[in-house]
Write a protein that holds these residues in place. Structure first.
Motif, PDB file in Angstrom:
ATOM      1  N   VAL A 213       0.857  -1.186   0.000  1.00 20.44           N
ATOM      2  CA  VAL A 213       0.000   0.000   0.000  1.00 20.44           C
ATOM      3  C   VAL A 213       0.890   1.231   0.000  1.00 20.44           C
ATOM      4  O   VAL A 213       1.704   1.432   0.912  1.00 20.44           O
ATOM      5  CB  VAL A 213      -0.949   0.012   1.211  1.00 20.44           C
ATOM      6  N   VAL A 214       0.742   2.049  -1.046  1.00 19.33           N
ATOM      7  CA  VAL A 214       1.606   3.219  -1.241  1.00 19.33           C
ATOM      8  C   VAL A 214       0.773   4.490  -1.113  1.00 19.33           C
ATOM      9  O   VAL A 214      -0.297   4.590  -1.725  1.00 19.33           O
ATOM     10  CB  VAL A 214       2.268   3.165  -2.633  1.00 19.33           C
ATOM     11  N   PRO A 215       1.226   5.481  -0.320  1.00 17.30           N
ATOM     12  CA  PRO A 215       0.487   6.760  -0.230  1.00 17.30           C
ATOM     13  C   PRO A 215       0.370   7.414  -1.601  1.00 17.30           C
ATOM     14  O   PRO A 215       1.294   7.369  -2.408  1.00 17.30           O
ATOM     15  CB  PRO A 215       1.348   7.597   0.725  1.00 17.30           C
ATOM     16  N   LEU A 216      -0.782   8.045  -1.826  1.00 16.32           N
ATOM     17  CA  LEU A 216      -1.040   8.711  -3.098  1.00 16.32           C
ATOM     18  C   LEU A 216      -0.851  10.212  -2.935  1.00 16.32           C
ATOM     19  O   LEU A 216      -1.489  10.847  -2.090  1.00 16.32           O
ATOM     20  CB  LEU A 216      -2.465   8.417  -3.572  1.00 16.32           C
ATOM     21  N   ASN A 217       0.007  10.767  -3.766  1.00 13.72           N
ATOM     22  CA  ASN A 217       0.275  12.195  -3.749  1.00 13.72           C
ATOM     23  C   ASN A 217      -0.476  12.860  -4.897  1.00 13.72           C
ATOM     24  O   ASN A 217      -0.431  12.385  -6.045  1.00 13.72           O
ATOM     25  CB  ASN A 217       1.783  12.453  -3.890  1.00 13.72           C
ATOM     26  N   ILE A 218      -1.179  13.986  -4.569  1.00 13.02           N
ATOM     27  CA  ILE A 218      -1.932  14.709  -5.582  1.00 13.02           C
ATOM     28  C   ILE A 218      -1.173  15.972  -5.939  1.00 13.02           C
ATOM     29  O   ILE A 218      -0.942  16.834  -5.087  1.00 13.02           O
ATOM     30  CB  ILE A 218      -3.346  15.061  -5.076  1.00 13.02           C
ATOM     31  N   ILE A 219      -0.779  16.081  -7.200  1.00 18.85           N
ATOM     32  CA  ILE A 219      -0.064  17.265  -7.681  1.00 18.85           C
ATOM     33  C   ILE A 219      -1.104  18.197  -8.306  1.00 18.85           C
ATOM     34  O   ILE A 219      -1.745  17.852  -9.303  1.00 18.85           O
ATOM     35  CB  ILE A 219       1.010  16.877  -8.712  1.00 18.85           C
ATOM     36  N   GLU A 220      -1.273  19.372  -7.706  1.00 18.85           N
ATOM     37  CA  GLU A 220      -2.288  20.319  -8.177  1.00 18.85           C
ATOM     38  C   GLU A 220      -1.741  21.738  -8.104  1.00 18.85           C
ATOM     39  O   GLU A 220      -2.248  22.581  -7.371  1.00 18.85           O
ATOM     40  CB  GLU A 220      -3.588  20.165  -7.382  1.00 18.85           C
TER      41      GLU A 220
ATOM     42  N   VAL B 275     -11.730  17.996  -5.326  1.00 17.90           N
ATOM     43  CA  VAL B 275     -12.795  18.145  -4.337  1.00 17.90           C
ATOM     44  C   VAL B 275     -13.394  16.766  -4.090  1.00 17.90           C
ATOM     45  O   VAL B 275     -13.257  15.863  -4.902  1.00 17.90           O
ATOM     46  CB  VAL B 275     -13.891  19.131  -4.821  1.00 17.90           C
ATOM     47  N   GLY B 276     -14.087  16.642  -2.960  1.00 17.93           N
ATOM     48  CA  GLY B 276     -14.687  15.352  -2.648  1.00 17.93           C
ATOM     49  C   GLY B 276     -13.657  14.384  -2.101  1.00 17.93           C
ATOM     50  O   GLY B 276     -12.523  14.739  -1.755  1.00 17.93           O
ATOM     51  N   ASN B 277     -14.052  13.125  -2.040  1.00 14.99           N
ATOM     52  CA  ASN B 277     -13.196  12.087  -1.476  1.00 14.99           C
ATOM     53  C   ASN B 277     -12.227  11.564  -2.528  1.00 14.99           C
ATOM     54  O   ASN B 277     -12.614  11.228  -3.645  1.00 14.99           O
ATOM     55  CB  ASN B 277     -14.038  10.924  -0.939  1.00 14.99           C
ATOM     56  N   VAL B 278     -10.974  11.482  -2.137  1.00 14.97           N
ATOM     57  CA  VAL B 278      -9.914  10.942  -2.988  1.00 14.97           C
ATOM     58  C   VAL B 278      -9.161   9.892  -2.176  1.00 14.97           C
ATOM     59  O   VAL B 278      -8.877  10.104  -0.996  1.00 14.97           O
ATOM     60  CB  VAL B 278      -8.946  12.053  -3.446  1.00 14.97           C
ATOM     61  N   PRO B 279      -8.839   8.725  -2.781  1.00 12.06           N
ATOM     62  CA  PRO B 279      -8.087   7.707  -2.028  1.00 12.06           C
ATOM     63  C   PRO B 279      -6.784   8.266  -1.482  1.00 12.06           C
ATOM     64  O   PRO B 279      -6.072   9.012  -2.169  1.00 12.06           O
ATOM     65  CB  PRO B 279      -7.836   6.605  -3.075  1.00 12.06           C
ATOM     66  N   GLN B 280      -6.493   7.912  -0.264  1.00 12.05           N
ATOM     67  CA  GLN B 280      -5.254   8.354   0.351  1.00 12.05           C
ATOM     68  C   GLN B 280      -4.064   7.499  -0.051  1.00 12.05           C
ATOM     69  O   GLN B 280      -2.911   7.910   0.109  1.00 12.05           O
ATOM     70  CB  GLN B 280      -5.398   8.327   1.879  1.00 12.05           C
ATOM     71  N   ALA B 281      -4.346   6.299  -0.597  1.00 10.63           N
ATOM     72  CA  ALA B 281      -3.274   5.382  -0.979  1.00 10.63           C
ATOM     73  C   ALA B 281      -3.765   4.464  -2.093  1.00 10.63           C
ATOM     74  O   ALA B 281      -4.968   4.364  -2.357  1.00 10.63           O
ATOM     75  CB  ALA B 281      -2.812   4.571   0.226  1.00 10.63           C
ATOM     76  N   VAL B 282      -2.826   3.812  -2.745  1.00 10.89           N
ATOM     77  CA  VAL B 282      -3.145   2.844  -3.798  1.00 10.89           C
ATOM     78  C   VAL B 282      -2.406   1.546  -3.494  1.00 10.89           C
ATOM     79  O   VAL B 282      -1.390   1.527  -2.782  1.00 10.89           O
ATOM     80  CB  VAL B 282      -2.746   3.378  -5.191  1.00 10.89           C
ATOM     81  N   SER B 283      -2.926   0.449  -4.074  1.00 10.03           N
ATOM     82  CA  SER B 283      -2.315  -0.874  -3.880  1.00 10.03           C
ATOM     83  C   SER B 283      -1.435  -1.203  -5.081  1.00 10.03           C
ATOM     84  O   SER B 283      -1.850  -1.067  -6.230  1.00 10.03           O
ATOM     85  CB  SER B 283      -3.388  -1.937  -3.701  1.00 10.03           C
ATOM     86  N   VAL B 284      -0.228  -1.672  -4.788  1.00  7.32           N
ATOM     87  CA  VAL B 284       0.741  -2.017  -5.822  1.00  7.32           C
ATOM     88  C   VAL B 284       1.176  -3.472  -5.618  1.00  7.32           C
ATOM     89  O   VAL B 284       1.503  -3.876  -4.500  1.00  7.32           O
ATOM     90  CB  VAL B 284       1.974  -1.088  -5.757  1.00  7.32           C
ATOM     91  N   VAL B 285       1.144  -4.260  -6.718  1.00 11.77           N
ATOM     92  CA  VAL B 285       1.586  -5.655  -6.675  1.00 11.77           C
ATOM     93  C   VAL B 285       3.017  -5.715  -7.187  1.00 11.77           C
ATOM     94  O   VAL B 285       3.313  -5.252  -8.298  1.00 11.77           O
ATOM     95  CB  VAL B 285       0.670  -6.559  -7.515  1.00 11.77           C
TER      96      VAL B 285
ATOM     97  N   ALA C   5       3.493   6.995  -5.529  1.00  5.05           N
ATOM     98  CA  ALA C   5       2.403   7.081  -6.497  1.00  5.05           C
ATOM     99  C   ALA C   5       1.837   8.486  -6.489  1.00  5.05           C
ATOM    100  O   ALA C   5       1.739   9.124  -5.434  1.00  5.05           O
ATOM    101  CB  ALA C   5       1.317   6.064  -6.166  1.00  5.05           C
ATOM    102  N   SER C   6       1.432   8.970  -7.638  1.00  2.00           N
ATOM    103  CA  SER C   6       0.902  10.327  -7.731  1.00  2.00           C
ATOM    104  C   SER C   6      -0.062  10.441  -8.897  1.00  2.00           C
ATOM    105  O   SER C   6      -0.036   9.630  -9.830  1.00  2.00           O
ATOM    106  CB  SER C   6       2.043  11.335  -7.889  1.00  2.00           C
ATOM    107  N   ILE C   7      -0.904  11.465  -8.804  1.00  2.00           N
ATOM    108  CA  ILE C   7      -1.734  11.861  -9.938  1.00  2.00           C
ATOM    109  C   ILE C   7      -1.514  13.351 -10.150  1.00  2.00           C
ATOM    110  O   ILE C   7      -1.344  14.109  -9.186  1.00  2.00           O
ATOM    111  CB  ILE C   7      -3.231  11.553  -9.715  1.00  2.00           C
TER     112      ILE C   7
ATOM    113  N   PRO D 230      -4.752   8.950 -14.693  1.00  2.00           N
ATOM    114  CA  PRO D 230      -3.848   7.805 -14.521  1.00  2.00           C
ATOM    115  C   PRO D 230      -2.914   8.008 -13.329  1.00  2.00           C
ATOM    116  O   PRO D 230      -2.453   9.122 -13.061  1.00  2.00           O
ATOM    117  CB  PRO D 230      -3.062   7.767 -15.839  1.00  2.00           C
ATOM    118  N   VAL D 231      -2.652   6.925 -12.623  1.00  2.00           N
ATOM    119  CA  VAL D 231      -1.739   6.968 -11.486  1.00  2.00           C
ATOM    120  C   VAL D 231      -0.327   6.717 -11.995  1.00  2.00           C
ATOM    121  O   VAL D 231      -0.082   5.767 -12.757  1.00  2.00           O
ATOM    122  CB  VAL D 231      -2.124   5.917 -10.435  1.00  2.00           C
ATOM    123  N   GLN D 232       0.574   7.559 -11.597  1.00  2.00           N
ATOM    124  CA  GLN D 232       1.967   7.444 -12.020  1.00  2.00           C
ATOM    125  C   GLN D 232       2.803   6.885 -10.877  1.00  2.00           C
ATOM    126  O   GLN D 232       2.669   7.326  -9.725  1.00  2.00           O
ATOM    127  CB  GLN D 232       2.506   8.814 -12.448  1.00  2.00           C
TER     128      GLN D 232
END
Length: 347
Positions: A43-50, A57-67, A85-87, A101-103
């Protein structure tokens, strides 16, 4: 040419058997390689670049799953700190809902691991975005407790009175004020100052300066009215030759002032006075009543501005001779027997 033909003949000899053997060998190789590879989910934290003109706005996942797939000997050495991970929303310019897309990026250490396969469970994330906005809103103080009895909070002055906030335009349009942390006003009787901080209205709203802010709490007495009844007027400057005939009426007044002072006030004997300096003979008079109102109160209403009185002559005081006149004379003391002074006669 003659040399090549025998070689081709040898390769084609029993070719079905050779193909089967090749296929079996490939499967054996794949099975062997698979036996050497292990996998795990991180489980990797998700960083939002804005950094552009929009934000989420609204709910955004705080993390993503990586295999992660790699050699069994290497799998336990890979941690979520090795993968990020970031978007990126910087290319979006309009409000709306998008699939982004998640990078993924990895540390240099992971490039040395072979084999290595990293794959996202969800390669895109659906997200709502809105345009960024900035505005100034009113800073609204919050209080806790009650001021002392008889007092009230007239005003709370914040310095500064506004605060700069930024965030999604849709959310900012619905915000007119930002509240502060609690200011304790318990038992306050006078104006005082205190410090407080801003409270975040939303995790999506950014407050430029959270404080501290100076709050001046203006405490003032509560205006009140009270009626005092049964007040007996005091007679002053009446000559000793006269006296009041009858009973004077009781008076009442209604006064305004602070609640605390009115509740504790008791009219003195000299609160209402009748000055009879000019009375020189008996009779009936209508005389003014003077009310001695303390300066902290205002007279609203009074039952009497004048009253009628009867003045009569005071009885003459009795003299000392009159006090003993008519009293019976007391009996005198027993007199001693008188002795004759004449000489006895001779026989």
């Amino acid at each position: 040419m003659t040399n090549k033909r025998p070689l081709i003949d040898k390769l084609l000899n029993n070719w079905p058997v050779k193909v089967v053997c090749l296929i079996v060998a490939i499967f054996l190789y794949i099975f062997h390689q698979a036996s050497l590879v292990d996998k795990k989910t991180i489980v990797v934290p998700l960083n939002i670049i804005e950094d552009g003109i929009v934000m989420h706005v609204g709910n955004v996942p705080q993390a993503v799953s990586v295999v992660v797939r790699t050699n069994a000997s290497e799998i336990n050495s890979i941690h979520n700190s090795d993968i990020s991970a970031s978007i990126n929303l910087d290319t979006i310019t309009e409000k709306g809902k998008y699939k982004i897309p998640v990078q993924l990026s990895i540390t240099n250490r992971l490039y040395e691991i072979d084999p290595l396969e990293i794959k996202l469970k969800d390669e895109t994330i659906e997200i709502d975005v809105d345009k960024k906005a900035v505005k100034y809103v009113t800073l609204t103080p919050s209080v806790i407790g009650e001021v002392a009895h008889g007092f009230k909070v007239s005003d709370i002055l914040m310095n500064p009175s506004t605060v700069e906030v930024s965030g999604p335009k849709t959310i900012l349009d619905a915000i007119d004020q930002i509240s502060t942390t609690k200011i304790n006003i318990s038992n306050a009787e006078t104006t005082f100052t205190s410090e407080s901080y801003c409270i975040e209205a939303s995790s999506l709203i950014n407050i430029d300066n959270k404080g501290p802010y100076r709050a001046t709490v203006v405490v003032s007495p509560i205006d009140h009215e009270a009626t005092f009844v049964g007040i007996k007027p005091q007679i002053v400057h009446l000559s000793d030759s006269f006296e009041i005939d009858g009973i004077l009426p009781e008076l009442s007044v209604r006064m305004a002032g602070s609640m605390k002072n009115l509740e504790s006030y008791i009219p003195s004997d000299s609160f209402a006075q009748i000055d009879l300096t000019n009375i020189t003979e008996a009779g009936e008079y209508e005389v003014p009543v003077k009310y001695n109102i303390p300066s902290i109160f205002d007279l609203i209403e009074r039952s009497n501005s004048t009253i009628k009185i009867n003045v009569k002559k005071a009885p003459e005081p009795e003299t000392a001779e009159e006090s003993i006149e008519g009293e019976p004379e007391g009996e005198g003391e027993d007199e001693e027997p008188q002795v004759s002074a004449e000489p006895e006669g001779e026989e």
